[in-house]
Each structure stands twice: as C-alpha cells, then as structure tokens.
Design an enzyme around this catalytic site. Structure first.
Site, PDB file in Angstrom:
ATOM      1  N   CYS A 132       0.794  -1.326  -0.046  1.00 23.55           N
ATOM      2  CA  CYS A 132       0.005  -0.221   0.025  1.00 23.55           C
ATOM      3  C   CYS A 132       0.771   1.314  -0.179  1.00 23.55           C
ATOM      4  O   CYS A 132       0.395   2.302  -0.109  1.00 23.55           O
ATOM      5  CB  CYS A 132      -1.108   0.209   1.297  1.00 23.55           C
ATOM      6  N   HIS A 164      -2.373   7.820   6.017  1.00 23.56           N
ATOM      7  CA  HIS A 164      -2.812   6.730   5.298  1.00 23.56           C
ATOM      8  C   HIS A 164      -4.023   6.207   5.707  1.00 23.56           C
ATOM      9  O   HIS A 164      -4.967   5.841   4.911  1.00 23.56           O
ATOM     10  CB  HIS A 164      -1.697   5.739   5.887  1.00 23.56           C
ATOM     11  N   GLU A 215      -0.982   5.177  13.725  1.00 26.14           N
ATOM     12  CA  GLU A 215      -0.575   6.140  12.621  1.00 26.14           C
ATOM     13  C   GLU A 215      -0.651   7.408  13.600  1.00 26.14           C
ATOM     14  O   GLU A 215       0.149   8.213  13.742  1.00 26.14           O
ATOM     15  CB  GLU A 215      -1.284   6.465  11.395  1.00 26.14           C
ATOM     16  N   LYS A 237      -9.077   8.275   1.889  1.00 24.69           N
ATOM     17  CA  LYS A 237      -9.861   7.023   1.893  1.00 24.69           C
ATOM     18  C   LYS A 237     -11.428   7.095   2.451  1.00 24.69           C
ATOM     19  O   LYS A 237     -12.034   6.117   1.975  1.00 24.69           O
ATOM     20  CB  LYS A 237      -8.944   5.755   2.589  1.00 24.69           C
ATOM     21  N   HIS A 253      -9.369   2.308  -0.106  1.00 22.66           N
ATOM     22  CA  HIS A 253      -8.222   1.778  -0.222  1.00 22.66           C
ATOM     23  C   HIS A 253      -7.729   1.296  -1.726  1.00 22.66           C
ATOM     24  O   HIS A 253      -8.382   0.284  -1.758  1.00 22.66           O
ATOM     25  CB  HIS A 253      -7.795   0.800   0.840  1.00 22.66           C
ATOM     26  N   PHE A 281       1.944  -3.350   4.061  1.00 26.63           N
ATOM     27  CA  PHE A 281       2.064  -4.596   4.644  1.00 26.63           C
ATOM     28  C   PHE A 281       3.574  -5.048   4.417  1.00 26.63           C
ATOM     29  O   PHE A 281       4.224  -4.641   3.279  1.00 26.63           O
ATOM     30  CB  PHE A 281       1.371  -5.580   3.835  1.00 26.63           C
TER      31      PHE A 281
END
Length: 413
Positions: free
Chosen positions: A165, A304, A315, A336, A341, A399
């Site tokens: 991502c 994010h 975060e 998002k 996403h 990830f």
C-alpha cells in the site's frame, strides 16, 4: 558533491471511484462525494464484504487503441488512461524531448488477480494447453509501467516499485530522487490497481482487514470509533514530475514543488504497523529534513488513514511521536473516506490531493467521521478548511512494514 536539483509537478491524471479525469475527481473531493456501493464485478452474496469503491463507466477504448486495450488488464488500462491525462496536462511533447531522459515509474501492488483467476479456472477445467499465451505479460505488476512507456514513448529509466500500500508514494518518491540526481529530466510516475475480484475481496476479508458494513455512509470511516476496516478501491493516480529548469524552459505550468521524501521499515509484523509508530514517525521526519522544513512549519498531513483499528491508532501515535505538542495543531485527514483504499494506487491519488490542496489552499473533510476515541484526539478534519496550505505531507504504510512519506510545497518564484 553534486547539488541536488529541484523537482516540480507539472501534470496530473486520475482514474478514481468518484470520477474519471482530474476535473471530475477533484470536484468530487470538494463535494465530499463517496464511491462506495455494492460490488458489481461479481456476485458477493456469500462474501463477508459486500461493498467496494469501483471505477464507474470506464471504457478503455476512449483512452487507447482497442487492440492495445485487449492486451491489458484493468490495472494497466487505468494507468495508461491516467498517464495520458497527466502528459497532456503537462503539455509534455515527447517529440521535442530526449525520450531517454523521460522515465516511467508506475507501480502496482497486486497486478492482475483477474488474469490469475481466469487462467487458473482454465487450467483446472480444460488443462494446461488452454492457458492463454498472454497470461503472464497481462498478469505481472510491472506491465503497468511497461504499457505506459510503450503508449507514450518513454525510454528513460523505468521502474515498477512494489511495496504493497506504499507503492504509489514510493514510485513518486523514487522518481523525485532520479530527477534530483540527474538520471532523468522528467518522469511519469504513480500507482495503479484493479483488485476488486473474488480472490482479492476474499483474501483481504480473511485477514479481517475489510469493513463488513453494508451502509455506504458508514463503511469507510477512518479515525472513527466505529471503524471496522477498509473498503477496497480501484483506479490510478499518475503525475508528471520535472526538473525545475526543464519545466521553466518549456513554459510549463507548475502545480507544486516536491520537497522531501522519507522511508523506513518497521521490521515488526507482516500486516500490522509498529504499535509505537516509530517507523512511520521516522519516515515523516526524514521527509521534512530532506525538504529543509521544520516540523512546526507543517500544518497538514494526508494520512494513510485506512479505517482499520490498528492503522488509525498506530498512525496517530506516529504523528504524536514525530511532532510532539505540535501534533495537536496539525490538520490530519484521510482521502480513503471518499475513494476507499486503492492499495498500490492509494499513495499516488493521495499525493495528487496534496498537490491540489497546496495549490488551492483547501483541506478536505474526512467524510463520515463522527466521533473519535481514546488516544485518537488529533484534528482529523470533521469539516473541510479553506486556509493557507504552504506544505502538505502524504503518508503511506504498506504490509511488510514499508513506511513512506512525501512532502510537497508551493512553488517558489
């Protein structure tokens, strides 16, 4: 020691769940439009997740040759369409350029799951001789960069960055570096994804990463106390970056300047960010240091912000760790909340939002956010703001522990 060259943004292109093309996309952002709806690409009745943010009414033949389109999966088609818009927007005439000085850094986190599903079914049902001869070149993720470079004659350095991502942010960041250090004069860069498929949805749902909500208004709600996961999106974000004097020489319009880029690895877990946020904090501070911007000078972060429990909490901790007391003065939002996403395309689309935010002095609302909880006490933009945005920092976490941040600012005269 070579002096680093300055890099600017001169072209923008987007294919998104809330609009195809920059005008439609940015109007959608300003109008707080969301792209969430029941999945149409397949019957999701038996799936835990039944909503996605799909691209609507995309016809590949409107953006490329029909024959070429038939040899591309959707992630490549989205990239070619968005890249074409960005190149036109930049008025970049490849016939007037040295094509070996124009690069192509377009990444995809997944490639084509559609091709995998389709050809695997053929293998099981009809045997190995029936697997299509173009299966591999249509499936592998580097074909987004390959097809964009072929379509537009980009013969310079070409890369497919794959960092889950964080792919879109890393792609643009690495293009920035290559221009800074003289490898390229311009680069078409960004990310693309088209993974709303049975295997994609089932796989992410099995990770408990996806929201199970069936309410389009409450499915993707980053930083909300009722968040339950992310909603899969698809599309592409592509930009044209140029060395400043190269852009000036040809009279290009300059949207913003790319100032800094920072990366780190959590070295912690294959799916979860580090709980203390140290890795993401380091990426943010590295981007600021690279751009010679003091932490207290920053006012806006495009987070994010996936809407999963761990991401939003960790975060938040990262922002607090990086900025200390100044964290409470930052505007923090999540794109998002409108487009879902987009995996490998997420960072690129969010970079575009940062560029437009700096250009127009506008910070969009985190749509759907009603109430936060516990440690999550930052200003997550429950309302949009028309205010000065001298700098914008975009965060992406992938990830495997990949952290990437990129900083943009207003172009100096």
């Amino acid at each position: 020691m070579n002096r680093k060259r300055r890099v600017v943004v001169t072209g923008l292109g987007a294919v998104t769940p809330i609009g195809i093309g920059m005008e439609a996309f940015w109007n959608g952002i300003r109008a707080e439009k969301t792209g969430f709806a029941p999945i149409t690409g397949f019957d999701a009745a038996d799936y835990k997740c039944k909503l996605a943010a799909e691209v609507k009414d995309f016809k590949a033949e409107n953006y490329m040759d029909k024959k070429a389109a038939r040899r591309m999966e959707s992630f490549c088609q989205y990239a070619v369409a968005a890249a074409g818009e960005a190149i036109r927007d930049a008025a970049l005439d490849m016939e007037a350029e040295d094509p070996y000085r124009v690069g192509c850094f377009v990444g995809s986190g997944v490639g084509s799951l559609q091709a995998v599903e389709r050809e695997h079914a053929k293998l099981l049902e009809k045997g190995p001789s029936r697997v299509g001869p173009l299966f591999v070149p249509m499936m592998i993720s580097n074909m987004a960069a390959g097809n964009v470079s072929i379509a537009y004659g980009l013969k310079g350095k070409s890369l497919n960055v794959v960092t889950a991502c964080a792919t879109g942010t890393n792609s643009i960041g690495e293009a920035f570096r290559s221009i800074q250090y003289g490898e390229l004069d311009a680069c078409v860069a960004g990310g693309t994804e088209g993974a709303v498929t049975p295997l994609g949805i089932a796989g992410f749902a099995a990770l408990t990463a996806l929201s199970g909500s069936t309410d389009p208004e409450r499915c993707s709600i980053p930083f909300d106390k009722d968040r339950s996961g992310f909603v899969m999106g698809e599309g592409a974000g592509i930009v044209v970056l140029e060395e400043l004097e190269h852009a000036r020489k040809r009279g290009a319009r300059i949207y913003a300047e790319v100032l800094g880029y920072g990366c780190s690895s959590d070295a912690y877990h294959i799916t979860s960010p580090a709980e203390d946020g140290a890795g993401a904090a380091r990426a943010m501070l590295s981007a600021l240091e690279d751009g010679s911007v003091k932490p207290e000078e920053l006012t806006y972060i495009n987070a994010h912000g996936t809407g999963t429990h761990h991401n939003d909490l960790f975060e938040t901790r990262a922002i607090k760790l990086a900025f200390g007391e100044h964290a409470g003065k930052l505007r923090v939002n999540s794109t998002k909340s409108m487009v879902g996403h987009l995996l490998g395309a997420a960072g690129a689309v969010e970079f575009i939002v940062c560029v437009k935010s700096v250009q127009e002095d506008f910070i969009h609302r985190t749509v759907g956010l009603r109430e936060t909880e516990g440690e999550m006490n930052l200003d997550y933009c429950m309302e949009s703001h028309e205010e000065a945005v001298p700098f914008a920092l975009s965060n992406s976490l992938g990830f495997g522990g990949h952290n990437a941040s990129i900083l943009v600012g207003k172009p100096e005269d």
